[in-house]
Structure formats: C-alpha cells, structure tokens
Design a protein around this motif. Structure first.
Motif, PDB file in Angstrom:
ATOM      1  N   GLU A 189     -13.880   3.627  -0.316  1.00  0.00           N
ATOM      2  CA  GLU A 189     -13.980   3.990   1.095  1.00  0.00           C
ATOM      3  C   GLU A 189     -14.393   5.457   1.174  1.00  0.00           C
ATOM      4  OE1 GLU A 189     -13.129   3.456   5.420  1.00  0.00           O
ATOM      5  OE2 GLU A 189     -13.958   2.330   3.727  1.00  0.00           O
ATOM      6  N   PRO A 190     -15.520   5.765   1.831  1.00  0.00           N
ATOM      7  CA  PRO A 190     -15.936   7.165   1.960  1.00  0.00           C
ATOM      8  C   PRO A 190     -14.848   8.008   2.621  1.00  0.00           C
ATOM      9  CG  PRO A 190     -17.690   5.680   2.667  1.00  0.00           C
ATOM     10  CD  PRO A 190     -16.467   4.839   2.480  1.00  0.00           C
ATOM     11  N   LEU A 191     -14.601   9.183   2.058  1.00  0.00           N
ATOM     12  CA  LEU A 191     -13.573  10.044   2.634  1.00  0.00           C
ATOM     13  C   LEU A 191     -13.910  10.419   4.074  1.00  0.00           C
ATOM     14  CD1 LEU A 191     -12.358  12.569  -0.097  1.00  0.00           C
ATOM     15  CD2 LEU A 191     -11.135  10.665   0.932  1.00  0.00           C
ATOM     16  N   GLU A 192     -15.200  10.490   4.397  1.00  0.00           N
ATOM     17  CA  GLU A 192     -15.584  10.846   5.759  1.00  0.00           C
ATOM     18  C   GLU A 192     -15.162   9.791   6.770  1.00  0.00           C
ATOM     19  OE1 GLU A 192     -20.189   9.150   5.586  1.00  0.00           O
ATOM     20  OE2 GLU A 192     -19.789  11.291   5.372  1.00  0.00           O
TER      21      GLU A 192
ATOM     22  N   GLU B 152     -20.730   5.770  -6.555  1.00  0.00           N
ATOM     23  CA  GLU B 152     -21.869   5.737  -7.468  1.00  0.00           C
ATOM     24  C   GLU B 152     -22.904   6.822  -7.166  1.00  0.00           C
ATOM     25  OE1 GLU B 152     -23.341   1.788  -7.077  1.00  0.00           O
ATOM     26  OE2 GLU B 152     -21.752   0.891  -8.322  1.00  0.00           O
ATOM     27  N   ARG B 153     -22.931   7.287  -5.930  1.00  0.00           N
ATOM     28  CA  ARG B 153     -23.884   8.315  -5.539  1.00  0.00           C
ATOM     29  C   ARG B 153     -23.296   9.717  -5.615  1.00  0.00           C
ATOM     30  NH1 ARG B 153     -26.726   5.575  -0.172  1.00  0.00           N
ATOM     31  NH2 ARG B 153     -27.475   3.668  -1.211  1.00  0.00           N
ATOM     32  N   GLY B 154     -22.052   9.809  -6.090  1.00  0.00           N
ATOM     33  CA  GLY B 154     -21.407  11.104  -6.213  1.00  0.00           C
ATOM     34  C   GLY B 154     -20.748  11.607  -4.951  1.00  0.00           C
ATOM     35  N   ASN B 155     -20.611  10.735  -3.937  1.00  0.00           N
ATOM     36  CA  ASN B 155     -19.979  11.137  -2.685  1.00  0.00           C
ATOM     37  C   ASN B 155     -18.463  10.953  -2.762  1.00  0.00           C
ATOM     38  OD1 ASN B 155     -22.502  11.634  -1.364  1.00  0.00           O
ATOM     39  ND2 ASN B 155     -22.746   9.411  -1.129  1.00  0.00           N
ATOM     40  N   PRO B 156     -17.686  11.856  -2.176  1.00  0.00           N
ATOM     41  CA  PRO B 156     -16.228  11.739  -2.214  1.00  0.00           C
ATOM     42  C   PRO B 156     -15.763  10.434  -1.554  1.00  0.00           C
ATOM     43  CG  PRO B 156     -16.885  13.917  -1.465  1.00  0.00           C
ATOM     44  CD  PRO B 156     -18.127  13.076  -1.462  1.00  0.00           C
ATOM     45  N   CYS B 157     -14.815   9.776  -2.195  1.00  0.00           N
ATOM     46  CA  CYS B 157     -14.333   8.511  -1.655  1.00  0.00           C
ATOM     47  C   CYS B 157     -12.919   8.229  -2.154  1.00  0.00           C
ATOM     48  CB  CYS B 157     -15.260   7.361  -2.057  1.00  0.00           C
ATOM     49  SG  CYS B 157     -15.191   6.960  -3.822  1.00  0.00           S
ATOM     50  N   LEU B 158     -12.329   7.199  -1.597  1.00  0.00           N
ATOM     51  CA  LEU B 158     -11.083   6.648  -2.107  1.00  0.00           C
ATOM     52  C   LEU B 158     -11.398   5.410  -2.932  1.00  0.00           C
ATOM     53  CD1 LEU B 158      -8.673   6.807   0.986  1.00  0.00           C
ATOM     54  CD2 LEU B 158      -8.753   8.371  -0.960  1.00  0.00           C
ATOM     55  N   HIS B 159     -10.706   5.243  -4.040  1.00  0.00           N
ATOM     56  CA  HIS B 159     -10.843   4.055  -4.882  1.00  0.00           C
ATOM     57  C   HIS B 159      -9.573   3.225  -4.777  1.00  0.00           C
ATOM     58  CE1 HIS B 159     -14.507   5.146  -7.169  1.00  0.00           C
ATOM     59  NE2 HIS B 159     -14.089   6.393  -6.975  1.00  0.00           N
ATOM     60  N   ILE B 160      -9.731   1.894  -4.641  1.00  0.00           N
ATOM     61  CA  ILE B 160      -8.594   0.992  -4.714  1.00  0.00           C
ATOM     62  C   ILE B 160      -8.883  -0.056  -5.790  1.00  0.00           C
ATOM     63  CG2 ILE B 160      -7.993   1.370  -2.295  1.00  0.00           C
ATOM     64  CD1 ILE B 160      -9.094  -1.406  -1.660  1.00  0.00           C
ATOM     65  N   PRO B 161      -7.855  -0.629  -6.421  1.00  0.00           N
ATOM     66  CA  PRO B 161      -8.087  -1.545  -7.542  1.00  0.00           C
ATOM     67  C   PRO B 161      -8.779  -2.836  -7.128  1.00  0.00           C
ATOM     68  CG  PRO B 161      -5.751  -1.471  -6.969  1.00  0.00           C
ATOM     69  CD  PRO B 161      -6.415  -0.393  -6.185  1.00  0.00           C
ATOM     70  N   ALA B 162      -9.774  -3.240  -7.893  1.00  0.00           N
ATOM     71  CA  ALA B 162     -10.507  -4.472  -7.596  1.00  0.00           C
ATOM     72  C   ALA B 162      -9.595  -5.687  -7.651  1.00  0.00           C
ATOM     73  CB  ALA B 162     -11.666  -4.630  -8.577  1.00  0.00           C
TER      74      ALA B 162
ATOM     75  N   TRP C 161       0.838  -1.198   0.000  1.00  0.00           N
ATOM     76  CA  TRP C 161       0.000   0.000   0.000  1.00  0.00           C
ATOM     77  C   TRP C 161       0.877   1.254   0.000  1.00  0.00           C
ATOM     78  CZ3 TRP C 161      -5.502   0.688   1.191  1.00  0.00           C
ATOM     79  CH2 TRP C 161      -6.231  -0.512   1.113  1.00  0.00           C
ATOM     80  N   ILE C 162       0.480   2.237  -0.790  1.00  0.00           N
ATOM     81  CA  ILE C 162       1.146   3.536  -0.830  1.00  0.00           C
ATOM     82  C   ILE C 162       0.126   4.587  -0.394  1.00  0.00           C
ATOM     83  CG2 ILE C 162       2.368   5.217  -2.244  1.00  0.00           C
ATOM     84  CD1 ILE C 162       3.200   2.921  -4.081  1.00  0.00           C
ATOM     85  N   THR C 163       0.511   5.412   0.561  1.00  0.00           N
ATOM     86  CA  THR C 163      -0.391   6.424   1.090  1.00  0.00           C
ATOM     87  C   THR C 163      -0.824   7.393  -0.007  1.00  0.00           C
ATOM     88  OG1 THR C 163       0.900   6.297   3.129  1.00  0.00           O
ATOM     89  CG2 THR C 163      -0.662   8.112   2.947  1.00  0.00           C
ATOM     90  N   PRO C 164      -2.116   7.789  -0.032  1.00  0.00           N
ATOM     91  CA  PRO C 164      -2.594   8.732  -1.048  1.00  0.00           C
ATOM     92  C   PRO C 164      -1.814  10.044  -1.055  1.00  0.00           C
ATOM     93  CG  PRO C 164      -4.444   7.764   0.129  1.00  0.00           C
ATOM     94  CD  PRO C 164      -3.203   7.322   0.854  1.00  0.00           C
ATOM     95  N   ASP C 165      -1.793  10.677  -2.224  1.00  0.00           N
ATOM     96  CA  ASP C 165      -1.005  11.897  -2.416  1.00  0.00           C
ATOM     97  C   ASP C 165      -1.367  13.008  -1.445  1.00  0.00           C
ATOM     98  OD1 ASP C 165       0.050  10.532  -4.510  1.00  0.00           O
ATOM     99  OD2 ASP C 165      -0.716  11.840  -6.088  1.00  0.00           O
TER     100      ASP C 165
ATOM    101  N   LEU D 236      -6.946   6.334  -4.734  1.00  0.00           N
ATOM    102  CA  LEU D 236      -7.154   7.556  -5.502  1.00  0.00           C
ATOM    103  C   LEU D 236      -8.444   8.219  -5.070  1.00  0.00           C
ATOM    104  CD1 LEU D 236      -6.183   6.248  -9.062  1.00  0.00           C
ATOM    105  CD2 LEU D 236      -4.731   7.515  -7.456  1.00  0.00           C
ATOM    106  N   VAL D 237      -8.410   9.529  -4.953  1.00  0.00           N
ATOM    107  CA  VAL D 237      -9.602  10.274  -4.570  1.00  0.00           C
ATOM    108  C   VAL D 237     -10.542  10.377  -5.766  1.00  0.00           C
ATOM    109  CG1 VAL D 237     -10.479  12.486  -3.731  1.00  0.00           C
ATOM    110  CG2 VAL D 237      -8.322  11.578  -2.848  1.00  0.00           C
ATOM    111  N   GLY D 238     -11.811  10.101  -5.529  1.00  0.00           N
ATOM    112  CA  GLY D 238     -12.819  10.199  -6.576  1.00  0.00           C
ATOM    113  C   GLY D 238     -14.196  10.280  -5.959  1.00  0.00           C
ATOM    114  N   LYS D 239     -15.183   9.761  -6.679  1.00  0.00           N
ATOM    115  CA  LYS D 239     -16.552   9.746  -6.178  1.00  0.00           C
ATOM    116  C   LYS D 239     -17.149   8.362  -6.356  1.00  0.00           C
ATOM    117  CE  LYS D 239     -17.472  14.660  -6.893  1.00  0.00           C
ATOM    118  NZ  LYS D 239     -18.376  15.670  -7.501  1.00  0.00           N
TER     119      LYS D 239
END
Length: 270
Positions: free
Chosen positions: A259-262, A240-250, A146-150, A235-238
């Motif tokens: 993972e929700p950013l909150e 399916e509901r448009g909420n800010p989240c982190l994405h990791i590769p399937a 794992w590499i910490t997000p930017d 990676l920071v993104g959104k």
C-alpha cells in the motif's frame, strides 16, 4: 517493534453480516470529533477494557475461550451493542452453542443501557446478569488480526470477527462515536472509497476485499471458520518502483500486499 513505538492496545472489531438478499456488512461512520479514523466508515469495534477480562464472563458466555481471546470476543460483542444496538446473546435458560439468539424485543428493551455502558457508567457484566442473558461468543468467526505499524502514534492489536446478525434485530448509530449506520455489500463499500464517496482506512479496505469474495452469510461463515488467520503487522519499505509503501504478508490472503504510504491517511490525531 522499535524502541520508541507505542504499545499496541488489544482491540476487537466485528463484521455483522446479513443476506438482503446478497451479502451485506454493517458499517458505521465515525464521528468527526473522534480522535481515531474521524469521519471514516468502519466496522463496530474498539479497545478492550478491564471488565472484558473479568472471571464473571466464565458463567455468562457460550464458547470455550479464555485470556486475551475471551476479552477480545467480549469486547467485540460489547462494542457492537454500544455502537449499533445489535446484541449477540441468548437467554441463560436456553443457552448453548447453536441455540437461537435474542430477538428485537430484548435488544430494544436494553437500548437505554447502550450509552451508560459505552461511557463506563454501568457494567456490561451486570446488564447481562440482571437480564438472564449470556453472550454468544461461539457465533464469532475469527477473520483477521492486524497490528498497527510501529510509526503510528496510536497503535492497536485488533482482532476482526464475522458474525451473522440476528434477523429480527435492527441496527442504529449511537450518536456519540458514530453518526450513521449503513448495510453495504463489501464491493459497494470498496467502490464508494475508490470514487471518493467514503473514507475507508487500509485494514478495513483489505478485510472488505476478502469478504467480497463470498456471496452469502453461510458461505462466508463456512469458509472463514475453517481458514487460519495470519497476523498482519504492516512494515514500511519500498515497492518495485522504489516508492515508499507498507508491506503485508502474502500468506494473509488479502487482495494486495503493498500500500503506497501516500494513501495511508494519518487517521490518529496526535
């Protein structure tokens, strides 16, 4: 990586395993005054430093590793020794992949050196050499990367390893970086986090979830030593509901891909 992002520091984390009788993993509680993941339940681990990569390890290790991989594996075993007192090593006179590891007697004799090694007041290389030991790097199974997000102020390039715990050795916290030790089933640790009874950061939860798919140390070791490791850089993104989240590769094989950013705690103090 963004232009202003901190450079990730090579780090290593070790999941020490035992069957009692079901699969358990050693977790330690971070001191509340530590500047990263304060108060969280984590696996023993930390950043590599210069001595983890010196040429001396070529004669003091079992296993064919070099460069960053050698340094990460040495750091994983060193951190386990510093934070829990567990030492994955063999007598140099009885070295070789698959040979028995040292027992409680040697680990207890070396106990007074944990603090000085941790504080960099003593040399881990010299401790092994003076006591006729070699590190059993071959017992470590590469489990995650794992590499910490930017966007995080402190970033780590962390390799996760599994290792069976020598059955005679006991684990104890160091009182400086860690304040508690606990042998937990992976699912129990996850349940504690869900119930608000423990703080467990995102990468730790994901690796607990993957480990929870196994029922014993042999099944975990046999499964993951034959599986490839996919690097995870969230990676920071959104979602399916448009909420800010982190994405990791399937393809990394974890129990979720967002993972929700909150829910991502600011675990590093600025």
């Amino acid at each position: 990586m963004s232009q202003n992002a901190a450079e990730p520091k090579l780090s290593a984390t070790i999941l020490l395993l035992r069957d009692a009788p079901d699969l358990q993993v050693l977790m330690v509680k971070r001191h509340y005054e530590i500047d990263f993941a304060a108060g969280a339940l984590v696996f023993p681990g930390g950043k590599t430093h210069e001595e983890d990569a010196v040429e001396d390890w070529n004669e003091l290790t079992d296993g064919d590793f070099e460069g960053a991989e050698l340094a990460a594996r040495v750091a994983a075993i060193r951190e386990a020794f510093e934070e829990s007192g567990v030492l994955l090593a063999r007598p140099k006179s009885k070295r070789g992949e698959g040979q028995a590891l040292v027992g409680a007697d040697i680990a207890q004799n070396l106990e007074p050196h944990r603090g000085p090694i941790d504080r960099r007041e003593a040399s881990f290389v010299e401790l092994l050499r003076d006591n006729g030991l070699v590190l059993a790097l071959d017992t470590l199974v590469h489990f995650g990367h794992w590499i910490t997000p930017d966007m995080m102020p402190k970033r780590f390039d962390t390799h996760f390893y599994l290792a069976p715990t020598p059955p005679e050795q006991l684990a104890s916290h160091d009182g400086r970086e860690t304040t508690e030790t606990a042998w937990l089933s992976p699912q129990l640790a996850l349940d504690m986090a869900d119930a608000g009874e423990a703080t467990i950061i995102f990468p730790t939860r994901m690796n607990l979830g993957k480990l929870a798919e196994c029922q014993s140390v042999p099944t975990a070791i046999n499964r993951f030593k034959s599986e490839g490791v996919v690097t995870v850089l969230p990676l920071v993104g959104k979602d399916e509901r448009g909420n800010p989240c982190l994405h990791i590769p399937a393809e990394a094989g974890y129990m979720q891909t967002t993972e929700p950013l909150e829910r991502v705690a600011n675990v590093a103090k600025r």
